[in-house]
Design an enzyme around this catalytic site. Structure first.
Site: not given
Length: 168
Positions: A55, A57, A73, A76-77
């Protein structure tokens, strides 16, 4: 349900999206993340207790049935609009009282701000999107998605990862 706690662990990287209950190939990665995750789960005896589901998001709802979701983590990307979408989908996937663990490098880390800001600034410049956010900025995004009771939990290496715990 079975009365047992269920975890949906999600992390996004260049090779793809991995989750304890879902894997999505990102394309262009140097390795097959799905194969690595399945082999790892088989070798540790987790295959009988875990499942994978593909899938995105951005386009699909997250798998439901977990009472705890971890994002490690990930945030922040991405830019704010993408983070808002992701947090809303996490909120929608959790049952009432469900928990989100958000482990991120964060801006304004005491004692490390100049080093952390420079390191992650260059990293995110190379990635082409995202930014480190302060705990206050993340709390605001979490509140906007509907989460309540956000608190920070101390970590051993706050320069690399700080932890926020929040609830639906």
């Amino acid at each position: 349900g079975s009365g047992k706690s269920r975890l949906l662990a999600a992390s996004w990287g260049q090779a793809g999206v991995m989750a304890g209950r879902g894997v999505r190939e990102g394309g262009g990665g140097a390795c097959d993340v799905r194969a690595v995750r399945v082999i790892s789960m088989s070798m540790t005896g987790l295959m009988e207790r875990a499942r994978t589901a593909g899938g995105s998001f951005r386009h699909d709802p997250l798998p439901t049935g977990a009472d705890l979701i971890s994002l490690v983590r990930v945030v922040h990307d991405h830019d704010d609009d993408t983070v808002r979408l992701l947090l809303r989908k996490v909120y929608d996937a959790l049952p009432g009282g469900g928990t989100l663990l958000l482990a991120e490098p964060m801006a304004e880390t005491p004692g490390a701000a100049p080093i952390a800001d420079a390191y992650f600034g260059f990293y995110l410049l190379a990635m082409g999107s995202g930014r480190c956010r302060s705990p206050a900025e993340l709390r605001a995004l979490l509140n906007e998605a509907g989460f309540v009771g956000t608190r920070e939990v101390a970590t051993r290496r706050p320069l690399l990862t700080r932890l926020l715990v929040t609830h639906k």
